[in-house]
Motif scaffolding. Structure first.
Motif, PDB file in Angstrom:
ATOM      1  N   VAL A   1       0.836  -1.199   0.000  1.00 24.37           N
ATOM      2  CA  VAL A   1       0.000   0.000   0.000  1.00 24.37           C
ATOM      3  C   VAL A   1       0.873   1.252   0.000  1.00 24.37           C
ATOM      4  CG1 VAL A   1      -1.918  -1.152   1.162  1.00 24.37           C
ATOM      5  CG2 VAL A   1      -0.181   0.009   2.528  1.00 24.37           C
ATOM      6  N   LYS A   2       0.347   2.295  -0.641  1.00 24.60           N
ATOM      7  CA  LYS A   2       1.023   3.586  -0.625  1.00 24.60           C
ATOM      8  C   LYS A   2      -0.022   4.679  -0.473  1.00 24.60           C
ATOM      9  CE  LYS A   2       1.164   4.674  -5.595  1.00 24.60           C
ATOM     10  NZ  LYS A   2       2.067   4.995  -6.725  1.00 24.60           N
ATOM     11  N   ARG A   3       0.424   5.885  -0.168  1.00 28.51           N
ATOM     12  CA  ARG A   3      -0.489   7.022  -0.016  1.00 28.51           C
ATOM     13  C   ARG A   3      -0.293   7.994  -1.184  1.00 28.51           C
ATOM     14  NH1 ARG A   3      -3.537   8.882   3.971  1.00 28.51           N
ATOM     15  NH2 ARG A   3      -2.579   7.552   5.558  1.00 28.51           N
ATOM     16  N   LEU A   4      -1.409   8.485  -1.676  1.00 28.24           N
ATOM     17  CA  LEU A   4      -1.365   9.545  -2.680  1.00 28.24           C
ATOM     18  C   LEU A   4      -1.430  10.902  -1.983  1.00 28.24           C
ATOM     19  CD1 LEU A   4      -3.827   8.093  -5.363  1.00 28.24           C
ATOM     20  CD2 LEU A   4      -1.335   7.839  -5.230  1.00 28.24           C
TER      21      LEU A   4
ATOM     22  N   VAL B   1      -3.861   3.627  -1.481  1.00 29.13           N
ATOM     23  CA  VAL B   1      -4.154   2.724  -2.601  1.00 29.13           C
ATOM     24  C   VAL B   1      -3.081   1.644  -2.660  1.00 29.13           C
ATOM     25  CG1 VAL B   1      -5.337   4.505  -3.960  1.00 29.13           C
ATOM     26  CG2 VAL B   1      -2.853   4.222  -4.169  1.00 29.13           C
ATOM     27  N   THR B   2      -3.230   0.696  -3.565  1.00 25.95           N
ATOM     28  CA  THR B   2      -2.182  -0.285  -3.799  1.00 25.95           C
ATOM     29  C   THR B   2      -1.038   0.382  -4.562  1.00 25.95           C
ATOM     30  OG1 THR B   2      -2.963  -1.038  -5.949  1.00 25.95           O
ATOM     31  CG2 THR B   2      -3.982  -2.039  -4.000  1.00 25.95           C
ATOM     32  N   VAL B   3       0.074  -0.324  -4.701  1.00 23.48           N
ATOM     33  CA  VAL B   3       1.201   0.248  -5.427  1.00 23.48           C
ATOM     34  C   VAL B   3       0.871   0.454  -6.904  1.00 23.48           C
ATOM     35  CG1 VAL B   3       3.003  -0.576  -3.869  1.00 23.48           C
ATOM     36  CG2 VAL B   3       2.176  -2.077  -5.692  1.00 23.48           C
TER      37      VAL B   3
ATOM     38  N   LEU C   1      -7.901  -0.344  -2.292  1.00 25.86           N
ATOM     39  CA  LEU C   1      -7.610  -1.474  -1.422  1.00 25.86           C
ATOM     40  C   LEU C   1      -8.789  -2.437  -1.408  1.00 25.86           C
ATOM     41  CD1 LEU C   1      -5.934   0.206   1.706  1.00 25.86           C
ATOM     42  CD2 LEU C   1      -4.883  -0.533  -0.453  1.00 25.86           C
ATOM     43  N   GLN C   2      -8.476  -3.722  -1.292  1.00 23.11           N
ATOM     44  CA  GLN C   2      -9.537  -4.725  -1.263  1.00 23.11           C
ATOM     45  C   GLN C   2     -10.258  -4.745   0.076  1.00 23.11           C
ATOM     46  OE1 GLN C   2      -6.603  -7.646  -2.703  1.00 23.11           O
ATOM     47  NE2 GLN C   2      -8.064  -8.208  -4.276  1.00 23.11           N
ATOM     48  N   ASP C   3      -9.559  -4.375   1.142  1.00 20.26           N
ATOM     49  CA  ASP C   3     -10.192  -4.149   2.449  1.00 20.26           C
ATOM     50  C   ASP C   3      -9.245  -3.282   3.267  1.00 20.26           C
ATOM     51  OD1 ASP C   3      -8.216  -5.744   3.560  1.00 20.26           O
ATOM     52  OD2 ASP C   3      -9.551  -7.364   4.133  1.00 20.26           O
ATOM     53  N   ALA C   4      -9.631  -2.980   4.480  1.00 20.18           N
ATOM     54  CA  ALA C   4      -8.872  -2.024   5.294  1.00 20.18           C
ATOM     55  C   ALA C   4      -7.473  -2.508   5.642  1.00 20.18           C
ATOM     56  CB  ALA C   4      -9.643  -1.717   6.576  1.00 20.18           C
TER      57      ALA C   4
ATOM     58  N   PRO D   1       6.036  -1.726   3.540  1.00 21.47           N
ATOM     59  CA  PRO D   1       5.109  -1.143   2.573  1.00 21.47           C
ATOM     60  C   PRO D   1       5.516   0.293   2.237  1.00 21.47           C
ATOM     61  CG  PRO D   1       3.911  -2.278   4.317  1.00 21.47           C
ATOM     62  CD  PRO D   1       5.344  -2.238   4.736  1.00 21.47           C
ATOM     63  N   PRO D   2       5.350   0.715   0.984  1.00 26.37           N
ATOM     64  CA  PRO D   2       5.753   2.070   0.591  1.00 26.37           C
ATOM     65  C   PRO D   2       5.154   3.172   1.456  1.00 26.37           C
ATOM     66  CG  PRO D   2       5.282   0.762  -1.349  1.00 26.37           C
ATOM     67  CD  PRO D   2       4.891  -0.083  -0.171  1.00 26.37           C
TER      68      PRO D   2
END
Length: 622
Positions: free
Chosen positions: A54-57, A68-70, A75-78, A119-120
């Motif tokens: 996961v990463k943040r925009l 969001v995902t990389v 995301l599929q769930d929390a 995770p990023p």
């Protein structure tokens, strides 16, 4: 729990990127080959970076926006768990299950072989203390463990891989809270399986940060990672000679006894050919497997299953040490170390028992505030060479119970505090009222009751940084001191003096027991001296002090390269393990007490081959 014999695993084609480029064919071939070498259990690593990608925009002026995902998908769930990686892990686990391999899963794998894998979204954060890092840690643990806990061949969860390397930790409380946080997150999802520490380089000092006692309080199994490395002063002698061959066992007992929990030797390897060539690596693994078994360690895992010499990604391009650690070569053929592990597995599997009864303890090493590991490790080896089986106990922790034993060793007393009053009072009682033996070695500490307990009158303490020669009954020995106590006997029997006539080794009757005093920092000086435990006579000081205990043993060896553990089956039956900690075949030189007879289970009665084990039943003739 029966003894777990296995290895740590990253696939042969991608190493730490095995999940990023998951290849089922490579996995199948690796696991089939490892199973063929006798591997029964593997410690495995869900790379945190890949399982929670996961990463943040960020929006206007860097304002945090979506997570969001990389690939920038929702995301599929929390939890942010990648469901494809869960499928990969399940496929991997069932491939292992098909080949009869059980798994220890290191849950928080964010540190590996000198590199962080996080995770990023957590790049640049402190994984131990940052609130957002802890939030995503909790989400990862709950998401991952809940999705794979039904797999039948997972036998244990590991907190993670050496997680005390994940980030700077400023206090013991911070380390404790992180450990409890991860332990509780795992246990909340799966309360059925034990949890091991997975830590490396813990501290025995209660003023430390990542401490042995805290890990013992919070986890079910202690873990050691003892390589031929400077981490435990184990890089001074060849990998198949005494020090390198026995320090890993000493460290495991150190963690077990101070942590109060059973221990697993969870990582061990030969590094490169400069530290252990192929033959030496095989010797190193063999002797440590058997020594672990003999000392009731609950498992042994080699690092690593596969060779990674061809990989072109960090951490492999950073360090030569990480590239050729496999028990198999690049063609998945067992290296000599792989053959040694396979043979050891066959030997242990053919025994008429799965595990040994607890080993019999002859002496307790009471640790003070001075350089605990350096004193403890040397003391363990000297006791073993003298024929004494030892355990550890802290003397500088309040209200710690001192185990019953016929002998107590207090190595390297130093500075002012030394130990709590209740520990000192108990030691005196054990000697005076119960007839125990006590050996105290000196490194400048502030002792009391010298005349009463030791039969010695001090005339001052000189800080000399000097070298002396002492005459013992076994010969002359040269030694170094930082502090020298000027002594006069007022009842003690002087067993050795130095060239100035100052007493060096004394014996004093104290009530029903005896107190020995050594006026030198023996253990500390040997801890950093190459060749200290090969063809030297220092152990004879321990042997002289422990003679009363040795005379009462059912079996012992007079060969200082052979270590013997004794395990009681019933009143008339014992099992003895004889380990050769040297790189040459050694004669056993057994002394078996009258009225007992020796029957080999494995090996011969006259000799033990290099870095190997012989096992015997000992029966009473009565």
């Amino acid at each position: 729990m029966e003894f777990l014999l296995g290895c740590n695993y990253w696939d042969s084609a991608h190493g730490t990127d095995m999940w990023k480029y998951y290849d089922a064919d490579v996995i199948e071939q690796d696991i089939e080959a490892l199973s063929g070498t006798g591997i029964e259990c593997m410690r495995v690593f869900p790379n945190w970076r890949d399982f929670q990608p996961v990463k943040r925009l960020y929006a206007w002026r860097g304002k945090p926006s979506d997570v969001v995902t990389v690939e920038e998908a929702p995301l599929q769930d929390a939890t942010g768990i990648d469901e494809q990686q869960i499928e990969n892990f399940r496929h991997f686990a069932m491939t292992c299950h098909k080949h009869g391999i059980r798994l220890v899963v290191s849950v928080v794998t964010g540190w590996m072989s000198g590199r962080l894998f996080v995770p990023p979204i957590l790049d640049g954060r402190n994984m131990i203390s940052d609130p957002e890092a802890l939030m995503w840690t909790d989400r990862f643990i709950r998401g991952f463990v809940s999705r794979v806990k039904d797999l039948p061949n997972i036998v244990m969860w590991d907190l993670g891989n050496e997680c005390n390397c994940l980030g700077q930790t400023t206090s013991r409380a911070e380390a404790y809270v992180w450990t409890a946080f991860v332990r509780n997150a795992i246990r909340a999802v799966d309360p059925t399986r034990p949890i091991s520490s997975g830590m490396h380089g813990l501290e025995s000092d209660e003023a430390g940060v990542w401490t042995i006692s805290d890990q013992g309080e919070l986890t079910d199994y202690m873990t050691t990672h003892p390589y031929v490395s400077p981490t435990i002063n184990n890089d001074l002698d060849p990998a198949n000679q005494m020090r390198a061959t026995i320090f890993p066992t000493a460290q495991s007992m150190f963690y077990q006894d101070l942590g109060g929990k059973p221990v697993i030797m969870q990582e061990q390897g030969g590094f490169t050919v400069t530290t252990a060539n192929d033959e030496m690596a095989a010797d190193f693994a063999r002797v440590n497997i058997y020594s672990s078994f003999a000392h009731n360690v609950h498992g042994y895992f080699w690092w690593c299953g596969c060779e990674h010499i061809h990989l072109e990604t960090p951490p492999y391009i950073w360090s030569m040490m990480e590239r050729s650690l496999g028990l198999m070569d690049e063609n998945r053929k067992p290296k000599p170390v792989g053959k040694a592990i396979a043979e050891a597995g066959k030997v242990l599997g053919a025994l008429p028992f799965k595990e040994l009864p607890p080993r019999q303890i002859d002496a307790v090493c009471v640790l003070t505030e001075n350089e605990q590991w350096n004193n403890a490790s040397s003391s363990f080896v000297l006791a073993k060479q003298a024929g004494l089986s030892m355990q550890y106990c802290p003397g500088n922790v309040r209200n710690v119970y001192l185990p019953d034993a016929p002998m107590y060793i207090v190595p390297g007393v130093w500075k002012w505090a030394i130990m709590y009053k209740h520990s000192w009072d108990i030691l005196k009682k054990k000697v005076h009222d119960e007839g125990a033996v006590m050996l105290v070695t000196y490194d400048g500490g502030s002792l009391i009751e010298m005349e009463e307990v030791f039969g010695l009158l001090p005339h001052g303490n000189i800080k000399t940084q000097g070298t002396h020669t002492a005459k013992f009954d076994f010969g002359e020995m040269t030694y170094n001191v930082t502090y020298e106590l000027l002594l006069e006997s007022v009842g003690a029997n002087v067993l050795a003096v130095n060239e100035t006539g100052n007493p060096v080794f004394t014996e004093h009757s104290y009530g029903k027991g005896k107190v020995f005093f050594l006026n030198m920092p023996l253990e500390m000086s040997l801890s950093s001296k190459a060749g200290a435990f090969t063809d030297t006579d220092w152990y004879k000081i321990y042997k002289r002090a422990g003679q009363q205990v040795l005379d009462g043993k059912i079996i012992r060896s007079d060969n200082p390269q052979i270590g013997v553990t004794l395990h009681k089956v019933d009143e008339k039956t014992y099992i003895a393990c004889a380990i050769n900690y040297s790189d040459k075949t050694q004669s056993t030189d057994f002394r078996v007490q009258e009225g007992w007879t020796l029957e080999p289970i494995r090996g011969e009665t006259e000799r033990v081959y290099k870095c190997d084990m012989a096992l015997y039943y000992i029966y009473s003739k009565k």
